[in-house]
Write an enzyme that holds these catalytic residues in place. Structure first.
Site, short mmCIF file in Angstrom:
data_model
loop_
_atom_site.label_atom_id
_atom_site.label_comp_id
_atom_site.label_asym_id
_atom_site.label_seq_id
_atom_site.Cartn_x
_atom_site.Cartn_y
_atom_site.Cartn_z
N GLU A 63 0.84 -1.23 -0.09
CA GLU A 63 0.00 0.15 -0.07
C GLU A 63 0.99 1.31 0.01
OE1 GLU A 63 -2.56 2.65 3.27
OE2 GLU A 63 -2.15 0.29 3.53
N ASP A 67 1.02 3.90 -3.13
CA ASP A 67 0.51 5.46 -2.79
C ASP A 67 1.56 6.18 -3.53
OD1 ASP A 67 -0.88 7.52 -1.61
OD2 ASP A 67 0.90 7.72 -0.33
N ASN A 132 -6.98 0.94 0.29
CA ASN A 132 -5.88 0.43 0.51
C ASN A 132 -5.36 -0.78 -0.55
OD1 ASN A 132 -5.57 2.36 2.69
ND2 ASN A 132 -5.93 0.84 4.19
N GLU A 135 -4.35 0.59 -3.89
CA GLU A 135 -2.78 1.14 -3.61
C GLU A 135 -1.94 -0.23 -3.80
OE1 GLU A 135 -3.29 5.28 -1.60
OE2 GLU A 135 -3.03 3.48 -0.27
#
Length: 338
Positions: A63, A67, A132, A135
């Site tokens: 994650e 990101d 999440n 990502e």
């Protein structure tokens, strides 16, 4: 044992390995090379699985990686798509495209939420868990097939099929109105105080800095190339602070109590900075042309300042792309007369 060997050995309760491969192909448009990365991307921390050394196995590290990649990849796409537009416009558009609510809706629309492994209730209605996972999926694609694969995935599977990028840029979240609504509902005195008015050293453009004050308690500041932009940024930062710092709200209401000599509690919860954004094009609708989505003409009754993604559709194009972009830039950066 190397990390790649560990994650490749993860045993998860998918009915068939082929089922996972098929589902991922439907989401990404290509088959995984190393299925272990994708298994890990779908493991929520609530599963509490651990490796041989006792360290937790979940998607949090992927994650984090995803990101960072989304910021870079979407920033690159927005930079190319809106040629010649200013930094503030590009940043605002990218922020809406990679927001938590946006990613959660994408995960649900793509069917990713059905693959997430977590304990407790279904994660399909939890945009935080779903975002999440999205990502983490991006992080898995990068580790499995590289940066170019992430770029193709975002261009061809997301922005060309599920998101109307021009319409996203045309609208903006009106954080100032949300903060004003909260203060008015709670009868809290709020004002914007100009902290600085200067000129940018490189471009010579005027620069404004405003700070929010609520019952004379200093909030957050914002700086931009117009008063509107500066106040919007200050409002967004103040809303986030109200969300994460209960003591900030306590200080505001203590000051209000001192002013009115009446003890009161908030009557309205703090608005989210990530609002319900219905701009994901549903799969059953006809896909838009790659990176040139169609948009609907706003009616006179629509609030063109408010980023209300519920009115974004894939209906036939009535506005030219350059007209949309020009309107978006004007809305985002026009200086308000005071």
């Amino acid at each position: 044992m190397r990390l790649s060997e560990i994650i490749d050995r993860i045993k998860l309760p998918f009915r068939k390995e082929k089922e996972l491969f098929s589902s991922l192909y439907g989401i990404m448009g290509f088959y995984p090379r190393n299925i272990g990365y994708y298994k890990l991307a779908l493991m929520h921390k609530s599963i509490s699985k651990r490796n041989e050394k006792g360290k937790p196995l979940n998607n949090e590290r992927l994650e984090f990686l995803g990101d960072a990649l989304l910021d870079a990849v979407v920033g690159h796409i927005v930079y190319d798509h809106f040629e010649g537009k200013r930094e503030g416009f590009l940043t605002n558009t990218r922020s809406k495209l990679v927001s938590r609510d946006t990613l959660g809706k994408l995960a649900e629309e793509m069917g990713l939420t059905r693959l997430i492994l977590s304990s407790g209730h279904s994660s399909s209605h939890n945009s935080y868990v779903a975002g999440n996972a999205f990502e983490a999926l991006v992080g898995a694609i990068y580790l499995d097939q590289g940066y170019d694969a992430v770029m193709r995935f975002m261009k061809k599977r997301i922005l060309a099929r599920l998101i109307n990028i021009d319409k996203v840029a045309y609208k903006e979240v009106n954080f100032k109105s949300k903060l004003l609504e909260w203060s008015q509902k709670n009868r809290v005195r709020m004002e914007f105080r100009m902290q600085k008015q200067d000129k940018d050293k490189e471009s010579g453009s005027p620069v404004f800095k405003f700070q929010v004050f609520m019952e004379n308690i200093p909030g957050e500041s914002g700086q931009g190339f117009s008063k509107k932009e500066a106040q919007q940024l200050a409002s967004e930062a103040t809303l986030k602070r109200l969300k994460r710092e209960p003591q900030f709200i306590d200080a505001i209401f203590a000051a209000k109590t001192e002013r009115t000599k009446m003890e009161e509690m908030p009557t309205m919860s703090v608005p989210d900075t990530e609002t319900e954004q219905e701009f994901v094009i549903h799969q059953e609708e006809k896909p838009a042309t790659p990176l040139e989505p169609t948009v609907a003409q706003p009616t006179a009754s629509e609030d063109t300042d408010e980023f209300d993604l519920s009115d974004i559709t894939a209906t036939p194009q009535e506005l030219q792309r350059e007209d949309i972009i020009a309107a978006a830039e004007a809305a985002a950066f026009a200086e308000e007369a005071r």
